[in-house]
Write a protein that holds these residues in place. Structure first.
Motif, PDB file in Angstrom:
ATOM      1  N   LEU A 269      32.193  71.533   6.551  1.00 27.78           N
ATOM      2  CA  LEU A 269      30.822  71.790   6.752  1.00 27.78           C
ATOM      3  C   LEU A 269      30.078  70.748   7.402  1.00 27.78           C
ATOM      4  N   ALA A 270      30.237  69.570   6.881  1.00 30.62           N
ATOM      5  CA  ALA A 270      29.554  68.430   7.519  1.00 30.62           C
ATOM      6  C   ALA A 270      29.785  68.166   8.941  1.00 30.62           C
ATOM      7  N   ARG A 271      31.058  68.277   9.468  1.00 33.69           N
ATOM      8  CA  ARG A 271      31.213  68.106  10.865  1.00 33.69           C
ATOM      9  C   ARG A 271      30.587  69.174  11.650  1.00 33.69           C
ATOM     10  N   THR A 272      30.532  70.134  11.000  1.00 32.49           N
ATOM     11  CA  THR A 272      29.899  71.413  11.796  1.00 32.49           C
ATOM     12  C   THR A 272      28.341  71.335  11.733  1.00 32.49           C
ATOM     13  N   PHE A 273      27.831  70.729  10.965  1.00 26.13           N
ATOM     14  CA  PHE A 273      26.448  70.383  10.814  1.00 26.13           C
ATOM     15  C   PHE A 273      26.314  69.421  11.882  1.00 26.13           C
ATOM     16  N   ILE A 274      26.870  68.224  12.019  1.00 25.53           N
ATOM     17  CA  ILE A 274      26.904  67.130  12.877  1.00 25.53           C
ATOM     18  C   ILE A 274      26.717  67.766  14.363  1.00 25.53           C
ATOM     19  N   SER A 275      28.022  68.793  14.612  1.00 25.64           N
ATOM     20  CA  SER A 275      27.902  69.174  15.917  1.00 25.64           C
ATOM     21  C   SER A 275      26.554  69.956  16.274  1.00 25.64           C
ATOM     22  N   THR A 276      26.055  70.619  15.165  1.00 21.70           N
ATOM     23  CA  THR A 276      24.820  71.435  15.377  1.00 21.70           C
ATOM     24  C   THR A 276      23.594  70.609  16.019  1.00 21.70           C
ATOM     25  N   MET A 277      23.591  69.455  15.191  1.00 24.29           N
ATOM     26  CA  MET A 277      22.461  68.352  15.503  1.00 24.29           C
ATOM     27  C   MET A 277      22.614  67.837  16.888  1.00 24.29           C
ATOM     28  N   LEU A 278      23.889  67.738  17.234  1.00 25.45           N
ATOM     29  CA  LEU A 278      24.430  67.018  18.742  1.00 25.45           C
ATOM     30  C   LEU A 278      23.859  67.949  19.757  1.00 25.45           C
ATOM     31  N   ALA A 279      23.955  69.231  19.687  1.00 29.03           N
ATOM     32  CA  ALA A 279      23.526  70.205  20.432  1.00 29.03           C
ATOM     33  C   ALA A 279      21.746  70.306  20.799  1.00 29.03           C
ATOM     34  N   ALA A 280      21.127  69.687  19.834  1.00 30.11           N
ATOM     35  CA  ALA A 280      19.800  69.762  19.584  1.00 30.11           C
ATOM     36  C   ALA A 280      18.718  68.614  20.315  1.00 30.11           C
ATOM     37  N   PHE A 281      19.242  67.535  20.385  1.00 31.38           N
ATOM     38  CA  PHE A 281      18.386  66.266  20.327  1.00 31.38           C
ATOM     39  C   PHE A 281      17.891  66.413  21.494  1.00 31.38           C
ATOM     40  N   ASP A 282      18.683  65.971  22.716  1.00 34.13           N
ATOM     41  CA  ASP A 282      18.340  65.702  23.888  1.00 34.13           C
ATOM     42  C   ASP A 282      17.820  66.684  24.862  1.00 34.13           C
ATOM     43  N   THR A 283      18.373  67.847  24.485  1.00 33.52           N
ATOM     44  CA  THR A 283      18.281  69.083  25.178  1.00 33.52           C
ATOM     45  C   THR A 283      16.681  69.351  25.531  1.00 33.52           C
ATOM     46  N   ASN A 284      15.830  69.528  24.419  1.00 35.13           N
ATOM     47  CA  ASN A 284      14.548  69.896  24.457  1.00 35.13           C
ATOM     48  C   ASN A 284      13.640  68.662  24.957  1.00 35.13           C
ATOM     49  N   THR A 285      13.988  67.369  24.579  1.00 35.31           N
ATOM     50  CA  THR A 285      13.242  66.140  25.247  1.00 35.31           C
ATOM     51  C   THR A 285      13.267  66.331  26.767  1.00 35.31           C
ATOM     52  N   LEU A 286      14.624  66.862  27.363  1.00 34.15           N
ATOM     53  CA  LEU A 286      14.524  66.709  28.819  1.00 34.15           C
ATOM     54  C   LEU A 286      13.707  68.019  29.262  1.00 34.15           C
ATOM     55  N   SER A 287      13.846  69.194  28.663  1.00 31.07           N
ATOM     56  CA  SER A 287      12.995  70.261  29.358  1.00 31.07           C
ATOM     57  C   SER A 287      11.503  70.005  29.180  1.00 31.07           C
ATOM     58  N   MET A 288      11.161  69.310  28.169  1.00 31.53           N
ATOM     59  CA  MET A 288       9.667  69.289  28.008  1.00 31.53           C
ATOM     60  C   MET A 288       9.202  67.874  28.929  1.00 31.53           C
ATOM     61  N   SER A 289      10.201  66.938  29.345  1.00 33.15           N
ATOM     62  CA  SER A 289       9.720  65.898  30.098  1.00 33.15           C
ATOM     63  C   SER A 289       9.457  66.512  31.491  1.00 33.15           C
ATOM     64  N   SER A 290      10.591  67.203  31.998  1.00 37.98           N
ATOM     65  CA  SER A 290      10.412  68.008  33.519  1.00 37.98           C
ATOM     66  C   SER A 290       9.043  68.866  33.215  1.00 37.98           C
ATOM     67  N   MET A 291       8.724  69.309  32.254  1.00 38.00           N
ATOM     68  CA  MET A 291       7.599  70.341  32.252  1.00 38.00           C
ATOM     69  C   MET A 291       6.136  69.310  32.079  1.00 38.00           C
ATOM     70  N   ALA A 292       6.047  68.229  31.803  1.00 39.99           N
ATOM     71  CA  ALA A 292       5.099  67.327  32.060  1.00 39.99           C
ATOM     72  C   ALA A 292       5.038  66.827  33.339  1.00 39.99           C
ATOM     73  N   HIS A 293       6.023  66.689  34.137  1.00 44.17           N
ATOM     74  CA  HIS A 293       6.174  66.368  35.437  1.00 44.17           C
ATOM     75  C   HIS A 293       5.485  67.593  36.426  1.00 44.17           C
ATOM     76  N   VAL A 294       6.046  68.631  36.114  1.00 48.63           N
ATOM     77  CA  VAL A 294       5.629  70.093  36.738  1.00 48.63           C
ATOM     78  C   VAL A 294       4.114  70.399  36.527  1.00 48.63           C
ATOM     79  N   LEU A 295       3.854  70.034  35.381  1.00 46.41           N
ATOM     80  CA  LEU A 295       2.358  70.387  34.927  1.00 46.41           C
ATOM     81  C   LEU A 295       1.402  69.370  35.389  1.00 46.41           C
ATOM     82  N   SER A 296       1.722  68.177  35.810  1.00 50.11           N
ATOM     83  CA  SER A 296       1.025  67.124  36.293  1.00 50.11           C
ATOM     84  C   SER A 296       0.546  67.436  37.724  1.00 50.11           C
TER      85      SER A 296
END
Ligand code: HEM
Length: 472
Positions: A269-296
């Motif tokens: 369970l702990a390993r599965t939990f880590i893999s869930t976090m792995l999918a979450a950290f960078d993904t949204n940072t990048l979508s929001m950064s591209s959105m800042a570029h586009v909106l500017s």
């Protein structure tokens, strides 16, 4: 001819897979259009990093929608046709394995692993079991509590950006999202601990990427594995200390479901939990950064989103649900600057794609970016036009597979709604406080490293709104 080695070791279709071994890739791909050889493999990786989706679209134009290539030292088959991508992702034939594909990269990363490596290395019933376990942690009640839990943090951080004036969006969003994620995922409010968690997640991404580059398991990888083990140990200690946690963070919610899967012990369970976090950290940072570029560079759209932000003042997810235009701009940003390049699968039997024979065991990259520019689905695909997602047009539903930034089928992103809430909360606060202005010209250069965004640094100027222009 089939690769006997791959076929000999592939599990049968539908077999639950425990401890997936690193099954050799099929290399019998010469009958396909495309390129081969180590040099092509390294050039290809450089192309992904330097030119992102434009590089992939060039390959599709040259070789067609199903082609072979090398990714570093690994022979791959890329599939760019929307309907084929959908067929692979949805896997109605029960032919395509995510576990055997991800297992190729992740298995053996930690020699001590006794159980499953992560959510993407599971297929069939074990995968369904884990999704079921995760679902309360992503249900409406949980999302509401996450949204309310991070409101103050967002206020604080956005105020500090606006106070600074010029920010580098990738670093700023990442810092904020790391703190939000540490809180949501582990109930961790300490900034230093959040940073440490972030370093571990970064290390893990790198560790999973190095085998494709032919980098042996040397000092670099073992450092990454040790930080993984430290995190695993900390999670196990937390589980032992508090066997029935009452917290509202994702880990506590996850722990409360212990015992529901007969095959999963605490370590699994702990390993599965880590893999869930792995999918979450960078993904949204990048979508929001591209959105800042586009909106500017699109002040007209910025004004529309600002009006929507000022209107959606109701706290919690009810206010967020009203922010449809923000969601459309976010979707349009991910269409033009995709975050995930592909979903990775391997067929467990020989299959045919667009008349090409694909041997069992081939590593197949079902590309997500090229279908998002398919002229058969999108009007003027290169144009920034968020209204294409609005009711009445809904171009994203034109045909299966044309818009899948969150993947498709059983492994489709579990955190898509959480990500959408985070985007709306952060942009609601930001746009009600400041105008986003560009630093430098608009550019469409995209990069995968390995996740995708507007290439390079995304610098923007934040001009505080005059008195009375903003409310929050
Ligand atoms: C813009 C943000 C995000 C994007 C573009 C994104 C994209 C994706 C994609 C393409 C997949 C499918 C992978 C595959 O089938 O091989 C996926 C799976 C996944 N995502 Fe996300 N994701 C995002 C945010 C998040 C967040 C915030 C979480 C939070 C936990 C998350 C958790 C997951 C998990 C656990 C999976 C694996 C699901 C499974 O195997 O059943 N993602 N994501």
């Amino acid at each position: 001819m089939r690769s006997e080695l791959a076929v000999a070791t592939l599990p049968d279709v539908g077999t639950p897979i425990r401890r997936i071994p690193r099954i050799p890739l099929s290399r019998d791909l010469d009958h396909l259009p495309g390129a081969s050889g180590a040099l092509a493999g390294y050039r290809n990786v450089l192309g992904w990093v330097r030119r992102g989706d434009a590089h992939l679209r060039d390959q599709v134009a040259r070789y067609g929608p199903v082609y072979r290539h090398m990714f570093g030292v690994d022979p791959i088959v890329c599939v760019a046709d929307a309907e084929l991508v959908s067929r692979i992702g949805r896997n109605r034939e029960k032919t395509w394995s995510a576990g055997v594909a991800w297992g190729y990269y992740l298995s053996g990363m930690d020699e001590d692993i006794q159980g499953w490596d992560g959510i993407l290395t599971l297929d069939d019933r074990p995968h369904r079991d884990v999704r079921k376990l995760l679902s309360p942690a992503f249900g409406p009640e949980a999302l509401e509590s996450y949204a309310r839990g991070c409101e103050d943090l967002i206020e604080q951080e956005v105020s500090s950006w606006v106070g600074r004036g010029r920010v580098e969006a990738k670093a700023a969003f990442r810092k904020l999202l790391v703190r939000i994620s540490a809180m949501i995922f582990m109930g961790e409010r300490d900034e230093k601990e959040a940073e440490r968690l972030d370093r571990t997640i970064r290390d893990l991404w790198l560790a999973s990427f190095t085998p494709a580059l032919g980098i042996p398991l040397g000092a670099v990888r073992s450092r990454m594995v040790s930080s993984y083990r430290r995190l695993l140990k900390a999670l196990l200690a937390r589980m032992a200390e508090d066997p029935n946690p009452t917290g509202t963070d994702l880990f506590s919610r996850f722990c409360r479901s212990r015992g529901e899967i007969e095959w999963a012990d605490d370590e699994t369970l702990a390993r599965t939990f880590i893999s869930t976090m792995l999918a979450a950290f960078d993904t949204n940072t990048l979508s929001m950064s591209s959105m800042a570029h586009v909106l500017s560079h699109h002040p007209d759209w910025q004004e529309r989103l600002r009006a929507e932000a000022l209107d959606a003042v109701e706290p919690g997810v009810r206010g967020l649900a009203r922010m449809e235009q923000t969601e459309n701009v976010w979707n349009e940003t991910m269409r033009l600057f995709p975050v995930g390049s592909h979903v990775m699968r391997r067929p467990l039997v020989d299959v045919e794609l667009a008349g090409h024979a694909i041997p069992a065991g081939t590593l197949v990259y079902a590309l997500l970016g090229p279908p998002m520019r398919d002229p058969g689905a999108w009007t003027d695909p290169a144009a920034f036009d968020p209204e294409r997602f609005a009711a009445g047009r809904t171009e994203h539903r034109a045909k299966p597979g044309v818009f899948a930034p969150f993947g498709l089928g059983a492994h489709a992103c579990v955190g898509g709604l959480l990500a959408a809430h985070q985007v709306k909360m952060i942009y609601r606060t930001l746009l009600s406080r400041a105008r986003i202005e560009p630093v430098g010209p608009m550019h469409h250069r995209h990069s995968y490293a390995p996740l995708g965004a507007v290439a390079g640094r995304v610098r923007v100027e934040l001009r505080p709104l005059g008195d009375g222009a903003g409310r929050r």
